[in-house]
Scaffold this active site. Structure first.
Site, PDB file in Angstrom:
ATOM      1  N   LYS A 200      37.074  54.957  44.854  1.00 41.30           N
ATOM      2  CA  LYS A 200      36.712  53.973  44.000  1.00 41.30           C
ATOM      3  C   LYS A 200      35.445  53.354  44.631  1.00 41.30           C
ATOM      4  O   LYS A 200      35.542  52.456  45.746  1.00 41.30           O
ATOM      5  CB  LYS A 200      37.572  53.080  43.627  1.00 41.30           C
ATOM      6  CG  LYS A 200      37.240  52.185  42.529  1.00 41.30           C
ATOM      7  CD  LYS A 200      38.393  51.368  42.128  1.00 41.30           C
ATOM      8  CE  LYS A 200      37.932  50.187  40.742  1.00 41.30           C
ATOM      9  NZ  LYS A 200      39.160  49.703  40.296  1.00 41.30           N
TER      10      LYS A 200
ATOM     11  N   ASN B   5      34.258  49.589  40.415  1.00 45.67           N
ATOM     12  CA  ASN B   5      34.744  48.509  40.592  1.00 45.67           C
ATOM     13  C   ASN B   5      33.952  47.198  40.102  1.00 45.67           C
ATOM     14  O   ASN B   5      33.001  47.529  39.303  1.00 45.67           O
ATOM     15  CB  ASN B   5      35.063  47.898  42.244  1.00 45.67           C
ATOM     16  CG  ASN B   5      36.334  47.373  42.299  1.00 45.67           C
ATOM     17  OD1 ASN B   5      36.662  46.325  41.728  1.00 45.67           O
ATOM     18  ND2 ASN B   5      37.219  47.962  43.507  1.00 45.67           N
ATOM     19  N   THR B   6      34.271  45.874  40.456  1.00 47.03           N
ATOM     20  CA  THR B   6      33.640  44.856  39.755  1.00 47.03           C
ATOM     21  C   THR B   6      32.430  44.813  40.486  1.00 47.03           C
ATOM     22  O   THR B   6      31.684  45.244  41.443  1.00 47.03           O
ATOM     23  CB  THR B   6      34.288  43.467  39.920  1.00 47.03           C
ATOM     24  OG1 THR B   6      34.694  43.383  41.288  1.00 47.03           O
ATOM     25  CG2 THR B   6      35.621  43.563  39.283  1.00 47.03           C
TER      26      THR B   6
ATOM     27  N   SER C  20      36.111  46.621  46.561  1.00 45.22           N
ATOM     28  CA  SER C  20      36.588  45.443  46.260  1.00 45.22           C
ATOM     29  C   SER C  20      35.648  44.176  47.016  1.00 45.22           C
ATOM     30  O   SER C  20      35.147  44.426  48.006  1.00 45.22           O
ATOM     31  CB  SER C  20      37.750  44.708  46.693  1.00 45.22           C
ATOM     32  OG  SER C  20      38.118  43.330  46.300  1.00 45.22           O
TER      33      SER C  20
ATOM     34  N   TYR D 134      45.870  45.146  37.591  1.00 47.02           N
ATOM     35  CA  TYR D 134      46.748  44.521  36.486  1.00 47.02           C
ATOM     36  C   TYR D 134      48.067  44.700  37.112  1.00 47.02           C
ATOM     37  O   TYR D 134      48.835  43.443  37.125  1.00 47.02           O
ATOM     38  CB  TYR D 134      46.684  45.180  35.225  1.00 47.02           C
ATOM     39  CG  TYR D 134      47.565  44.401  34.229  1.00 47.02           C
ATOM     40  CD1 TYR D 134      47.143  43.597  33.505  1.00 47.02           C
ATOM     41  CD2 TYR D 134      48.930  45.293  34.019  1.00 47.02           C
ATOM     42  CE1 TYR D 134      48.071  43.125  32.742  1.00 47.02           C
ATOM     43  CE2 TYR D 134      49.756  44.501  33.009  1.00 47.02           C
ATOM     44  CZ  TYR D 134      49.374  43.369  32.629  1.00 47.02           C
ATOM     45  OH  TYR D 134      50.299  42.984  31.721  1.00 47.02           O
TER      46      TYR D 134
ATOM     47  N   PHE E  25      42.799  40.841  47.185  1.00 48.02           N
ATOM     48  CA  PHE E  25      43.890  41.891  47.366  1.00 48.02           C
ATOM     49  C   PHE E  25      45.407  41.038  47.630  1.00 48.02           C
ATOM     50  O   PHE E  25      46.051  41.315  48.828  1.00 48.02           O
ATOM     51  CB  PHE E  25      43.668  42.538  48.630  1.00 48.02           C
ATOM     52  CG  PHE E  25      42.707  43.620  48.372  1.00 48.02           C
ATOM     53  CD1 PHE E  25      42.279  44.049  47.231  1.00 48.02           C
ATOM     54  CD2 PHE E  25      42.306  44.574  49.501  1.00 48.02           C
ATOM     55  CE1 PHE E  25      41.452  45.110  47.096  1.00 48.02           C
ATOM     56  CE2 PHE E  25      41.671  45.474  49.371  1.00 48.02           C
ATOM     57  CZ  PHE E  25      40.906  45.767  48.194  1.00 48.02           C
TER      58      PHE E  25
ATOM     59  N   ASN F  68      36.766  37.417  39.390  1.00 55.21           N
ATOM     60  CA  ASN F  68      37.719  37.284  39.980  1.00 55.21           C
ATOM     61  C   ASN F  68      37.497  37.544  41.530  1.00 55.21           C
ATOM     62  O   ASN F  68      36.789  38.053  41.862  1.00 55.21           O
ATOM     63  CB  ASN F  68      39.027  38.313  39.670  1.00 55.21           C
ATOM     64  CG  ASN F  68      38.975  39.487  40.514  1.00 55.21           C
ATOM     65  OD1 ASN F  68      39.272  39.532  41.856  1.00 55.21           O
ATOM     66  ND2 ASN F  68      38.344  40.805  40.110  1.00 55.21           N
TER      67      ASN F  68
ATOM     68  N   ASN G 109      35.825  41.112  47.431  1.00 53.14           N
ATOM     69  CA  ASN G 109      36.794  40.151  47.719  1.00 53.14           C
ATOM     70  C   ASN G 109      37.233  40.096  49.077  1.00 53.14           C
ATOM     71  O   ASN G 109      37.930  39.220  49.372  1.00 53.14           O
ATOM     72  CB  ASN G 109      37.438  39.620  46.583  1.00 53.14           C
ATOM     73  CG  ASN G 109      36.950  39.296  45.252  1.00 53.14           C
ATOM     74  OD1 ASN G 109      36.014  38.772  45.167  1.00 53.14           O
ATOM     75  ND2 ASN G 109      37.479  39.985  44.144  1.00 53.14           N
ATOM     76  N   THR G 110      37.256  41.142  49.831  1.00 53.01           N
ATOM     77  CA  THR G 110      37.539  41.215  51.288  1.00 53.01           C
ATOM     78  C   THR G 110      36.229  41.389  51.871  1.00 53.01           C
ATOM     79  O   THR G 110      35.656  42.252  51.954  1.00 53.01           O
ATOM     80  CB  THR G 110      38.609  42.466  51.509  1.00 53.01           C
ATOM     81  OG1 THR G 110      39.836  42.286  50.570  1.00 53.01           O
ATOM     82  CG2 THR G 110      38.960  42.619  52.648  1.00 53.01           C
TER      83      THR G 110
HETATM   84  C1  LIG Z   1      41.721  40.174  37.855  1.00 55.14           C
HETATM   85  C2  LIG Z   1      41.083  41.717  38.303  1.00 55.14           C
HETATM   86  C3  LIG Z   1      41.810  42.005  39.644  1.00 55.14           C
HETATM   87  C4  LIG Z   1      41.274  43.287  40.070  1.00 55.14           C
HETATM   88  N1  LIG Z   1      42.218  43.785  41.078  1.00 55.14           N
HETATM   89  C5  LIG Z   1      41.867  45.121  41.468  1.00 55.14           C
HETATM   90  C6  LIG Z   1      42.517  45.589  42.441  1.00 55.14           C
HETATM   91  O1  LIG Z   1      43.254  45.311  43.050  1.00 55.14           O
HETATM   92  N2  LIG Z   1      42.089  46.927  43.005  1.00 55.14           N
HETATM   93  C7  LIG Z   1      41.026  47.632  42.407  1.00 55.14           C
HETATM   94  O2  LIG Z   1      40.591  48.769  42.804  1.00 55.14           O
HETATM   95  N3  LIG Z   1      40.437  47.114  41.488  1.00 55.14           N
HETATM   96  C8  LIG Z   1      40.639  45.782  40.833  1.00 55.14           C
HETATM   97  N4  LIG Z   1      39.957  45.169  39.771  1.00 55.14           N
HETATM   98  C9  LIG Z   1      38.981  46.039  39.437  1.00 55.14           C
HETATM   99  C10 LIG Z   1      39.222  46.743  37.934  1.00 55.14           C
HETATM  100  O3  LIG Z   1      40.214  47.875  38.316  1.00 55.14           O
HETATM  101  C11 LIG Z   1      38.179  47.645  37.308  1.00 55.14           C
HETATM  102  O4  LIG Z   1      37.374  48.438  38.122  1.00 55.14           O
HETATM  103  C12 LIG Z   1      36.982  46.573  36.853  1.00 55.14           C
HETATM  104  O5  LIG Z   1      37.741  45.279  36.337  1.00 55.14           O
HETATM  105  C13 LIG Z   1      36.106  47.109  35.747  1.00 55.14           C
HETATM  106  O6  LIG Z   1      37.003  47.439  34.672  1.00 55.14           O
HETATM  107  P1  LIG Z   1      36.846  46.480  33.280  1.00 55.14           P
HETATM  108  O7  LIG Z   1      35.714  45.981  32.825  1.00 55.14           O
HETATM  109  O8  LIG Z   1      37.753  47.252  32.286  1.00 55.14           O
HETATM  110  O9  LIG Z   1      37.840  45.363  33.769  1.00 55.14           O
HETATM  111  C14 LIG Z   1      40.492  44.037  39.223  1.00 55.14           C
HETATM  112  C15 LIG Z   1      39.920  43.723  38.035  1.00 55.14           C
HETATM  113  C16 LIG Z   1      40.236  42.263  37.661  1.00 55.14           C
HETATM  114  C17 LIG Z   1      39.740  41.899  36.443  1.00 55.14           C
END
Ligand SMILES: Cc1cc2nc3c(=O)[nH]c(=O)nc-3n(C[C@H](O)[C@H](O)[C@H](O)COP(=O)(O)O)c2cc1C
Length: 362
Positions: A213, A242-243, A174, A64, A115, A111, A176-177
């Protein structure tokens, strides 16, 4: 606050591209336009782990506030801690836009940002300039996409932010990398943790906790490997998760086929199962932070009962607005009073085996 957001703010923000809406929300927090949550200091919500004392167990997840622009504003919303980043040594623009997609019927987001961030120096300037260094602000570190030595990028993060980070998160999950998640494989993890934790231990002054993480998409053998490897290192905790790359059980027709990591409500089940499976593997001592689909006091409590010491959220704030953290924290207090539970620690692990037995959605 959440009522007002639901009525007005969400309509306006959802009419914009998700990334523009995000930018606007950061601007609003910076400007002080978003009202702070009334201070809610319930001693029953305090959590002491990894040498830190958290005023409540709810944190803002990474992603965020990627550039450390608003950590104090996030703490004022009621979060017990805020995590900034992911930060890479050099600024990078990330993947081509559009790269954030709402799945409204699922209260979810996909997403593939990759990074995007302004790099270490810009974030360090902001974190150093914070007027009050009160409150727990963690720094989430990563590697540049084209780094020749990715491990060196993480080590650089530890050195750079040691004076200003309450804790570090080493983000190797992540999606995405390209290739980043390979750092979760046992041999790579050994090298990474060895070098990162040596760098942390070489810093003068306070010992900063380091959390790792991980992804929610690891097979059981991958979870075994991570548990076995971290037992050999002085790591301070795991953030799970993470996602996900999974698209199981989605209702939304729109955007479900976009590539990237899925977050929000559909991630709750998967990330909570992985959390419980890891709690069983690492034992009672290692702090675990549960993330994925937390959107209410009830979902936060479910994560804690499944093995989490702390929880974090991101996507639910997109759907419910900036008042959500305060509401969840108040809801936690009320639930604990109702059930006569005097500490968060007393809730932890009550349902670990139930969750760990569940089958991960395909
Ligand atoms: C738009 C977006 C960008 C994110 N960017 C990062 C990031 O830069 N680094 C990271 O560790 N996780 C990132 N996350 C993952 C979140 O920190 C979290 O682990 C994940 O979204 C699950 O939690 P939530 O369901 O509450 O969103 C991102 C998530 C979203 C939605």
């Amino acid at each position: 606050m959440s009522g007002l957001f639901r009525a007005l703010g969400r309509k306006v923000l959802f009419s914009l591209d998700p990334e523009d809406a995000h930018g606007l929300s950061i601007k609003a927090l910076k400007s002080g336009l978003v009202p702070a949550c009334a201070a809610h200091n319930d001693p029953a919500l305090r959590v002491a782990i990894a040498g830190l004392s958290f005023p409540n167990p709810l944190g803002m997840a990474a992603g965020y506030d990627k550039n450390a622009e608003v950590p104090d504003a996030l703490l004022r919303l009621g979060f017990g801690f805020a995590e900034v980043g992911t930060l890479t040594p050099l600024p990078q623009s990330g993947n081509p836009k559009p790269r954030i997609f709402r799945l409204v019927e699922d209260s979810a987001v996909i997403n593939r940002l990759g990074f995007n961030n302004e790099g270490h120096d810009a974030a360090l300037r902001r974190l150093s300039a914070r007027r009050v260094h009160a409150g727990i602000v963690g720094v989430n570190i990563g590697a540049n996409k084209d780094a020749i030595d990715r491990v060196a990028d993480y080590v650089a993060g530890i050195r750079k932010f040691h004076a200003v980070a309450s804790y570090f998160t080493v983000n190797i999950s992540s999606p995405n990398t390209p290739g980043l998640r390979d750092l979760q494989a046992r041999d790579s993890l050994r090298e990474l943790l060895g070098k990162v934790l040596d760098a942390r231990d070489a810093q003068p002054g306070v010992r900063r906790p380091v959390f790792l993480k991980i992804a929610p998409d690891l097979p059981e053998a991958g979870l075994d490997d991570i548990a076995a490897e971290i037992a050999l290192h002085p790591l301070d905790g795991l953030i799970i998760s993470n996602t996900t790359l999974s698209r199981a059980g989605l209702k939304s027709g729109k955007n479900r086929r976009e590539t990237g990591g899925l977050s929000g409500a559909p991630l709750f089940e998967r990330s909570t199962i992985v959390l419980a499976k890891m709690r069983q593997r690492v034992g009672a001592e290692l702090p675990l932070i549960g993330v994925g689909g937390v959107e209410s006091a009830a979902t936060a409590i479910a994560k804690i009962r499944a093995g989490a010491d702390l929880v974090q959220l991101y996507t639910s704030m997109i759907y419910h607005g900036p008042g959500l953290a305060g509401e969840i924290v108040k809801g936690l207090s009320a639930a604990m009073k109702r059930d006569q539970i005097s500490t968060i620690a007393a809730l932890r692990d009550c349902d670990v085996s139930d969750w760990a037995e569940k089958v991960l959605p395909a």
